[in-house]
Scaffold this motif. Structure first.
Motif, PDB file in Angstrom:
ATOM      1  N   THR A   1      -9.276  -4.513  12.099  1.00 45.18           N
ATOM      2  CA  THR A   1      -8.362  -5.489  11.522  1.00 45.18           C
ATOM      3  C   THR A   1      -6.917  -5.105  11.817  1.00 45.18           C
ATOM      4  O   THR A   1      -6.600  -3.924  12.017  1.00 45.18           O
ATOM      5  N   TYR A   2      -6.063  -6.119  11.834  1.00 43.11           N
ATOM      6  CA  TYR A   2      -4.616  -5.898  11.951  1.00 43.11           C
ATOM      7  C   TYR A   2      -3.908  -6.916  11.061  1.00 43.11           C
ATOM      8  O   TYR A   2      -4.308  -8.090  11.008  1.00 43.11           O
ATOM      9  N   GLN A   3      -2.850  -6.470  10.375  1.00 44.66           N
ATOM     10  CA  GLN A   3      -2.101  -7.380   9.503  1.00 44.66           C
ATOM     11  C   GLN A   3      -0.625  -6.998   9.478  1.00 44.66           C
ATOM     12  O   GLN A   3      -0.266  -5.819   9.582  1.00 44.66           O
ATOM     13  N   HIS A   4       0.227  -8.033   9.375  1.00 38.98           N
ATOM     14  CA  HIS A   4       1.683  -7.840   9.320  1.00 38.98           C
ATOM     15  C   HIS A   4       2.233  -8.833   8.311  1.00 38.98           C
ATOM     16  O   HIS A   4       1.769  -9.977   8.221  1.00 38.98           O
ATOM     17  N   ASP A   5       3.234  -8.415   7.541  1.00 39.09           N
ATOM     18  CA  ASP A   5       3.785  -9.306   6.527  1.00 39.09           C
ATOM     19  C   ASP A   5       4.659 -10.375   7.174  1.00 39.09           C
ATOM     20  O   ASP A   5       5.269 -10.173   8.220  1.00 39.09           O
ATOM     21  N   PHE A   6       4.722 -11.547   6.495  1.00 38.47           N
ATOM     22  CA  PHE A   6       5.567 -12.646   6.969  1.00 38.47           C
ATOM     23  C   PHE A   6       6.377 -13.272   5.838  1.00 38.47           C
ATOM     24  O   PHE A   6       7.232 -14.133   6.080  1.00 38.47           O
TER      25      PHE A   6
ATOM     26  N   ALA B   1      -1.447  -8.576  -6.614  1.00 41.22           N
ATOM     27  CA  ALA B   1      -1.521  -7.354  -7.419  1.00 41.22           C
ATOM     28  C   ALA B   1      -0.880  -7.543  -8.785  1.00 41.22           C
ATOM     29  O   ALA B   1       0.174  -8.175  -8.917  1.00 41.22           O
ATOM     30  N   SER B   2      -1.526  -6.986  -9.791  1.00 43.44           N
ATOM     31  CA  SER B   2      -1.007  -7.092 -11.155  1.00 43.44           C
ATOM     32  C   SER B   2       0.124  -6.108 -11.429  1.00 43.44           C
ATOM     33  O   SER B   2       0.865  -6.267 -12.401  1.00 43.44           O
ATOM     34  N   LYS B   3       0.272  -5.084 -10.571  1.00 44.73           N
ATOM     35  CA  LYS B   3       1.343  -4.104 -10.709  1.00 44.73           C
ATOM     36  C   LYS B   3       1.884  -3.767  -9.332  1.00 44.73           C
ATOM     37  O   LYS B   3       1.178  -3.866  -8.328  1.00 44.73           O
ATOM     38  N   ASP B   4       3.138  -3.337  -9.289  1.00 42.91           N
ATOM     39  CA  ASP B   4       3.744  -2.977  -8.004  1.00 42.91           C
ATOM     40  C   ASP B   4       2.969  -1.869  -7.304  1.00 42.91           C
ATOM     41  O   ASP B   4       2.843  -1.873  -6.070  1.00 42.91           O
ATOM     42  N   GLU B   5       2.451  -0.925  -8.077  1.00 44.04           N
ATOM     43  CA  GLU B   5       1.796   0.233  -7.470  1.00 44.04           C
ATOM     44  C   GLU B   5       0.449  -0.114  -6.838  1.00 44.04           C
ATOM     45  O   GLU B   5      -0.065   0.651  -6.012  1.00 44.04           O
ATOM     46  N   THR B   6      -0.158  -1.224  -7.211  1.00 48.09           N
ATOM     47  CA  THR B   6      -1.491  -1.562  -6.706  1.00 48.09           C
ATOM     48  C   THR B   6      -1.460  -2.637  -5.618  1.00 48.09           C
ATOM     49  O   THR B   6      -2.517  -3.138  -5.223  1.00 48.09           O
ATOM     50  N   GLY B   7      -0.274  -2.990  -5.131  1.00 40.66           N
ATOM     51  CA  GLY B   7      -0.179  -3.986  -4.076  1.00 40.66           C
ATOM     52  C   GLY B   7       1.085  -3.828  -3.264  1.00 40.66           C
ATOM     53  O   GLY B   7       1.975  -3.028  -3.602  1.00 40.66           O
ATOM     54  N   ALA B   8       1.183  -4.597  -2.186  1.00 34.21           N
ATOM     55  CA  ALA B   8       2.321  -4.486  -1.273  1.00 34.21           C
ATOM     56  C   ALA B   8       3.439  -5.461  -1.599  1.00 34.21           C
ATOM     57  O   ALA B   8       4.559  -5.302  -1.115  1.00 34.21           O
ATOM     58  N   GLY B   9       3.154  -6.496  -2.409  1.00 30.75           N
ATOM     59  CA  GLY B   9       4.173  -7.486  -2.724  1.00 30.75           C
ATOM     60  C   GLY B   9       4.541  -8.375  -1.554  1.00 30.75           C
ATOM     61  O   GLY B   9       5.617  -8.967  -1.535  1.00 30.75           O
ATOM     62  N   LYS B  10       3.643  -8.477  -0.561  1.00 31.67           N
ATOM     63  CA  LYS B  10       3.923  -9.226   0.659  1.00 31.67           C
ATOM     64  C   LYS B  10       2.751 -10.146   1.018  1.00 31.67           C
ATOM     65  O   LYS B  10       1.588  -9.776   0.846  1.00 31.67           O
ATOM     66  N   TRP B  11       3.083 -11.338   1.527  1.00 33.84           N
ATOM     67  CA  TRP B  11       2.097 -12.157   2.220  1.00 33.84           C
ATOM     68  C   TRP B  11       1.909 -11.554   3.610  1.00 33.84           C
ATOM     69  O   TRP B  11       2.886 -11.260   4.302  1.00 33.84           O
ATOM     70  N   GLN B  12       0.658 -11.392   4.010  1.00 37.31           N
ATOM     71  CA  GLN B  12       0.374 -10.785   5.305  1.00 37.31           C
ATOM     72  C   GLN B  12      -0.664 -11.612   6.068  1.00 37.31           C
ATOM     73  O   GLN B  12      -1.565 -12.199   5.460  1.00 37.31           O
ATOM     74  N   ALA B  13      -0.518 -11.656   7.378  1.00 45.18           N
ATOM     75  CA  ALA B  13      -1.466 -12.378   8.226  1.00 45.18           C
ATOM     76  C   ALA B  13      -1.824 -11.496   9.407  1.00 45.18           C
ATOM     77  O   ALA B  13      -1.062 -10.615   9.811  1.00 45.18           O
ATOM     78  N   GLY B  14      -2.988 -11.757   9.972  1.00 40.04           N
ATOM     79  CA  GLY B  14      -3.432 -10.972  11.115  1.00 40.04           C
ATOM     80  C   GLY B  14      -4.765 -11.470  11.617  1.00 40.04           C
ATOM     81  O   GLY B  14      -5.061 -12.672  11.564  1.00 40.04           O
ATOM     82  N   ALA B  15      -5.587 -10.554  12.077  1.00 38.20           N
ATOM     83  CA  ALA B  15      -6.868 -10.923  12.667  1.00 38.20           C
ATOM     84  C   ALA B  15      -7.887  -9.826  12.412  1.00 38.20           C
ATOM     85  O   ALA B  15      -7.540  -8.662  12.151  1.00 38.20           O
ATOM     86  N   ALA B  16      -9.167 -10.221  12.471  1.00 39.71           N
ATOM     87  CA  ALA B  16     -10.276  -9.283  12.338  1.00 39.71           C
ATOM     88  C   ALA B  16     -11.247  -9.514  13.485  1.00 39.71           C
ATOM     89  O   ALA B  16     -11.485 -10.656  13.885  1.00 39.71           O
ATOM     90  N   GLY B  17     -11.787  -8.444  14.025  1.00 37.80           N
ATOM     91  CA  GLY B  17     -12.779  -8.523  15.085  1.00 37.80           C
ATOM     92  C   GLY B  17     -13.945  -7.605  14.786  1.00 37.80           C
ATOM     93  O   GLY B  17     -13.756  -6.484  14.283  1.00 37.80           O
TER      94      GLY B  17
END
Length: 261
Positions: free
Chosen positions: A160-165, A128-144
């Protein structure tokens, strides 16, 4: 108003240049996220009524789909690049910028009684180019994904499910699930009805949003096998918790699928 005029203009122009008839099976493939074709999708959620602010918000997505064969396993990789306007701390103003880019890689599994299945890993990058438009986190998960093509249309779901790491430790923890049901009813001449609202659940904060959609679209097939899918789908929120969730939004999209040679 501009979006509506552009929608009508595209309908008129494409209707003159598309020539091939569209079958029921081709309409289903044009709407299925498991179709093994290269694709470019332009999607836009116009949020004209939002809980917690009087501002109109907007999120546009560029989605690129690429089929692959790795180790003898057919896969579909989809990358999503968002550009959004968001309400910052002051709910009477907005800020815009690039959001967090996400990628999932779906392994296409064997069909069971005509029902199609796919599952794979998901990655969200803090681009994200700005704090307001993104979470600031790397996230991983899965999609079905599960899709059931029918003679009258199609039923299915994308979950989908995702959690930051990793990422900014000062930013909120991300623990998010989404569920997008697909209900499509095919009509003559490539026209179809659709309902595909994405349910959002933040397990960390307890916020959620459950929209109900009712829209219409049309599929064109060009010589050479390329298809184009144009649609609009108003969506109303049936239940929600938290601010900045849309009360009413319009989902518009333009999808292209390209045959593999």
């Amino acid at each position: 108003m501009k979006a509506k005029l552009m929608f009508i203009l595209i309908l008129v122009v494409v209707g003159k240049v598309a020539s091939a008839e569209v079958s029921n099976d081709e309409m289903n493939k044009a709407n299925s996220p498991l179709t093994p074709m290269a694709a470019v999708n332009f999607h836009d959620y116009i949020q004209s009524s939002v809980f917690g602010t009087d501002e109109t918000l907007n999120t546009a997505y560029l989605r690129i789909v690429s089929p692959m064969m790795i180790g003898g396993l057919p896969q579909l990789m989809r990358m999503t690049i968002p550009y959004m306007s968001a309400a910052p701390e002051t709910p009477t103003s907005t800020t815009s910028g690039i959001g967090d880019v996400s990628i999932f890689d779906i392994f296409l599994l064997s069909k069971v009684d005509g029902v199609e299945f796919g599952v794979g890993p998901l990655l969200v990058m803090p681009t994200a180019s700005k704090d307001e438009t993104g979470a600031g986190k790397w996230q991983a998960g899965a999609a079905g994904i599960v899709m059931s093509p029918q003679s009258w249309g199609m039923l299915g779901a994308l979950i989908t499910y995702q959690h930051d790491f990793a990422g900014d430790s000062d930013r909120p923890t991300q623990n998010i699930a989404t569920a997008q049901p697909f209900l499509l009813w095919n009509l003559p001449q490539g026209i179809y009805l659709r309902s595909t609202g994405i349910m959002f659940f933040n397990w960390e904060t307890g916020d959620y949003n459950i929209p109900l959609g009712a829209g219409i679209g049309k599929v064109w097939k060009f010589e050479g096998g390329t298809t184009m899918n144009l649609f609009g789908e108003p969506q109303w929120t049936a239940a929600h918790e938290g601010i900045y969730a849309p009360n009413f939004q319009t989902f518009v999209g333009l999808n292209f699928q390209f045959p593999l040679h």
